[in-house]
Design a protein around this motif. Structure first.
Motif, PDB file in Angstrom:
ATOM      1  N   PRO A  99       0.831  -1.216   0.000  1.00 52.90           N
ATOM      2  CA  PRO A  99       0.000   0.000   0.000  1.00 52.90           C
ATOM      3  C   PRO A  99       0.864   1.263   0.000  1.00 52.90           C
ATOM      4  O   PRO A  99       2.007   1.236   0.442  1.00 52.90           O
ATOM      5  N   ALA A 100       0.307   2.360  -0.484  1.00 57.26           N
ATOM      6  CA  ALA A 100       1.036   3.620  -0.583  1.00 57.26           C
ATOM      7  C   ALA A 100       1.191   4.255   0.794  1.00 57.26           C
ATOM      8  O   ALA A 100       0.353   4.067   1.685  1.00 57.26           O
ATOM      9  N   PRO A 101       2.258   5.004   1.014  1.00 60.66           N
ATOM     10  CA  PRO A 101       2.421   5.719   2.286  1.00 60.66           C
ATOM     11  C   PRO A 101       1.257   6.682   2.507  1.00 60.66           C
ATOM     12  O   PRO A 101       0.773   7.329   1.572  1.00 60.66           O
ATOM     13  N   THR A 102       0.839   6.791   3.756  1.00 66.84           N
ATOM     14  CA  THR A 102      -0.327   7.621   4.083  1.00 66.84           C
ATOM     15  C   THR A 102       0.037   8.905   4.824  1.00 66.84           C
ATOM     16  O   THR A 102      -0.806   9.786   4.947  1.00 66.84           O
ATOM     17  N   THR A 103       1.254   9.030   5.323  1.00 67.32           N
ATOM     18  CA  THR A 103       1.676  10.235   6.042  1.00 67.32           C
ATOM     19  C   THR A 103       2.962  10.776   5.424  1.00 67.32           C
ATOM     20  O   THR A 103       3.652  10.072   4.660  1.00 67.32           O
ATOM     21  N   GLN A 104       3.281  12.016   5.762  1.00 68.33           N
ATOM     22  CA  GLN A 104       4.507  12.619   5.231  1.00 68.33           C
ATOM     23  C   GLN A 104       5.760  11.882   5.710  1.00 68.33           C
ATOM     24  O   GLN A 104       6.725  11.720   4.945  1.00 68.33           O
ATOM     25  N   ASP A 105       5.754  11.436   6.961  1.00 64.12           N
ATOM     26  CA  ASP A 105       6.926  10.731   7.483  1.00 64.12           C
ATOM     27  C   ASP A 105       7.133   9.401   6.761  1.00 64.12           C
ATOM     28  O   ASP A 105       8.270   9.044   6.406  1.00 64.12           O
ATOM     29  N   GLU A 106       6.055   8.665   6.534  1.00 62.04           N
ATOM     30  CA  GLU A 106       6.183   7.405   5.812  1.00 62.04           C
ATOM     31  C   GLU A 106       6.655   7.639   4.382  1.00 62.04           C
ATOM     32  O   GLU A 106       7.501   6.891   3.865  1.00 62.04           O
ATOM     33  N   MET A 107       6.127   8.678   3.757  1.00 63.77           N
ATOM     34  CA  MET A 107       6.541   8.991   2.384  1.00 63.77           C
ATOM     35  C   MET A 107       8.017   9.376   2.340  1.00 63.77           C
ATOM     36  O   MET A 107       8.762   8.959   1.430  1.00 63.77           O
ATOM     37  N   ALA A 108       8.470  10.181   3.316  1.00 60.29           N
ATOM     38  CA  ALA A 108       9.869  10.607   3.343  1.00 60.29           C
ATOM     39  C   ALA A 108      10.802   9.420   3.509  1.00 60.29           C
ATOM     40  O   ALA A 108      11.839   9.318   2.829  1.00 60.29           O
ATOM     41  N   GLN A 109      10.454   8.466   4.380  1.00 61.96           N
ATOM     42  CA  GLN A 109      11.291   7.285   4.578  1.00 61.96           C
ATOM     43  C   GLN A 109      11.327   6.413   3.336  1.00 61.96           C
ATOM     44  O   GLN A 109      12.393   5.904   2.934  1.00 61.96           O
ATOM     45  N   TRP A 110      10.177   6.244   2.688  1.00 63.00           N
ATOM     46  CA  TRP A 110      10.158   5.421   1.482  1.00 63.00           C
ATOM     47  C   TRP A 110      10.954   6.070   0.354  1.00 63.00           C
ATOM     48  O   TRP A 110      11.693   5.389  -0.370  1.00 63.00           O
ATOM     49  N   LEU A 111      10.825   7.395   0.194  1.00 63.60           N
ATOM     50  CA  LEU A 111      11.561   8.091  -0.861  1.00 63.60           C
ATOM     51  C   LEU A 111      13.071   8.004  -0.636  1.00 63.60           C
ATOM     52  O   LEU A 111      13.839   7.821  -1.588  1.00 63.60           O
ATOM     53  N   GLN A 112      13.502   8.144   0.607  1.00 60.97           N
ATOM     54  CA  GLN A 112      14.937   8.044   0.896  1.00 60.97           C
ATOM     55  C   GLN A 112      15.491   6.690   0.489  1.00 60.97           C
ATOM     56  O   GLN A 112      16.576   6.590  -0.093  1.00 60.97           O
ATOM     57  N   THR A 113      14.717   5.621   0.755  1.00 63.07           N
ATOM     58  CA  THR A 113      15.162   4.278   0.375  1.00 63.07           C
ATOM     59  C   THR A 113      15.069   4.058  -1.134  1.00 63.07           C
ATOM     60  O   THR A 113      15.992   3.521  -1.754  1.00 63.07           O
ATOM     61  N   ALA A 114      13.972   4.502  -1.743  1.00 65.75           N
ATOM     62  CA  ALA A 114      13.771   4.264  -3.172  1.00 65.75           C
ATOM     63  C   ALA A 114      14.761   5.047  -4.022  1.00 65.75           C
ATOM     64  O   ALA A 114      15.205   4.560  -5.077  1.00 65.75           O
ATOM     65  N   LEU A 115      15.127   6.233  -3.597  1.00 62.39           N
ATOM     66  CA  LEU A 115      16.054   7.061  -4.364  1.00 62.39           C
ATOM     67  C   LEU A 115      17.509   6.808  -3.997  1.00 62.39           C
ATOM     68  O   LEU A 115      18.408   7.365  -4.635  1.00 62.39           O
ATOM     69  N   GLY A 116      17.755   6.005  -2.969  1.00 62.09           N
ATOM     70  CA  GLY A 116      19.130   5.701  -2.567  1.00 62.09           C
ATOM     71  C   GLY A 116      19.855   6.890  -1.992  1.00 62.09           C
ATOM     72  O   GLY A 116      21.055   7.075  -2.271  1.00 62.09           O
ATOM     73  N   LEU A 117      19.187   7.686  -1.182  1.00 58.30           N
ATOM     74  CA  LEU A 117      19.781   8.879  -0.606  1.00 58.30           C
ATOM     75  C   LEU A 117      20.291   8.598   0.802  1.00 58.30           C
ATOM     76  O   LEU A 117      19.768   7.750   1.519  1.00 58.30           O
ATOM     77  N   ASP A 118      21.346   9.330   1.185  1.00 57.13           N
ATOM     78  CA  ASP A 118      21.967   9.114   2.491  1.00 57.13           C
ATOM     79  C   ASP A 118      21.181   9.753   3.621  1.00 57.13           C
ATOM     80  O   ASP A 118      21.200   9.254   4.748  1.00 57.13           O
ATOM     81  N   LYS A 119      20.524  10.866   3.336  1.00 60.01           N
ATOM     82  CA  LYS A 119      19.824  11.613   4.379  1.00 60.01           C
ATOM     83  C   LYS A 119      18.361  11.793   3.998  1.00 60.01           C
ATOM     84  O   LYS A 119      17.985  11.662   2.828  1.00 60.01           O
ATOM     85  N   GLY A 120      17.570  12.115   5.015  1.00 62.60           N
ATOM     86  CA  GLY A 120      16.171  12.401   4.786  1.00 62.60           C
ATOM     87  C   GLY A 120      15.977  13.764   4.144  1.00 62.60           C
ATOM     88  O   GLY A 120      16.943  14.473   3.817  1.00 62.60           O
ATOM     89  N   PRO A 121      14.741  14.188   3.952  1.00 63.28           N
ATOM     90  CA  PRO A 121      14.483  15.469   3.286  1.00 63.28           C
ATOM     91  C   PRO A 121      14.924  16.658   4.143  1.00 63.28           C
ATOM     92  O   PRO A 121      14.816  16.643   5.370  1.00 63.28           O
TER      93      PRO A 121
END
Length: 251
Positions: A99-121
């Motif tokens: 399922p898709a992330p429902t909150t900003q925090d969940e979205m930020a964590q998923w994006l960091q992993t999916a984009l391969g970034l070292d730090k959060g937003p």
């Protein structure tokens, strides 16, 4: 007999004022001591100001060079027809998981992993849902007011590379814009604080405070080391008047 008379006469005479010892007046001594102490403290203050002015100027020299160069580029890039800063921009779409992330925090964590970034937003911006601007509310019998969904915007990266993610609530994908900056573009981002973290912002604030101190201490040192004070007051007044003339019409 004459000797006895002279001795008796001399013994009976009162003491001459000239023979009394001369002592310094206590109030005069206190005044001189106070004046000497004031001059000593003032000289110590001027010496401290001179040393601190030099050390702070040395500490902020590199940052001052960065901000000066980038400031000139930003102010005159259009008038002087300076070449554009080197930037490479890429756009792509990223499908959300199930399922898709429902909150900003969940979205930020998923994006960091999916984009391969070292730090959060660095920043997260949320635009609430609101009516679309082209809806005509005054027309009789018009269709129900359309509303655009909530929009989330995430900014990752730093001055050399910036990743911006845009998500409209309800979509099954997000838009990703990646910007790679050259040297001048990186300097400009450092100047503006684009994509920078809290330590850099605090460092820039410290530099701003140092510039204020350098201005005031430089004025004090100039007054103490230059006797042409009337000329200094005239130059300072002219610069202050020119600054106010440029700023006040914009307010």
């Amino acid at each position: 007999m004459n000797t006895a008379i002279r001795s008796a006469t001399t013994t009976g005479l009162p003491h001459s004022p000239a023979s009394a010892p001369v002592t310094a007046s206590a109030p005069q001594t206190k005044v001189r001591t106070s004046a000497t102490s004031t001059r000593s403290r003032y000289a110590s203050f001027v010496q401290w100001t001179r040393k601190t002015h030099g050390w702070i100027g040395l500490w902020g020299a590199v940052l001052g060079l960065v901000f000066g160069l980038s400031g000139i580029w930003l102010n005159h890039r259009a008038v002087l027809k300076l070449p554009p800063v080197a930037q490479v921009r890429e756009q792509s779409q990223l499908t959300l998981p199930e399922p898709a992330p429902t909150t900003q925090d969940e979205m930020a964590q998923w994006l960091q992993t999916a984009l391969g970034l070292d730090k959060g937003p660095n920043t997260v911006r949320v635009d609430p849902s609101r009516p679309v601007p082209w809806t005509d509310k005054s027309a009789p019998g018009s269709a129900p007011v359309l509303r655009q969904p909530e929009r989330w915007q995430f900014n990752f990266g730093g001055p050399h590379a910036l990743v911006q993610v845009e998500y409209w609530q309800g979509n099954r994908s997000v838009g990703v814009t990646t910007t790679h900056n050259g040297v001048l573009a990186t300097l400009n981002n450092l100047h503006k604080g684009t994509g920078m973290s809290v330590p850099w912002i605090l460092l820039v604030d410290a530099l701003a405070g140092s510039m204020i101190f350098l201005s005031l201490s430089g004025l004090v040192l100039w007054i103490q080391m230059n006797r042409r004070r009337a000329l200094g007051v005239g130059i300072f007044s002219a610069s202050l008047g020119l600054t106010l003339a440029c700023v006040l019409p914009r307010l």
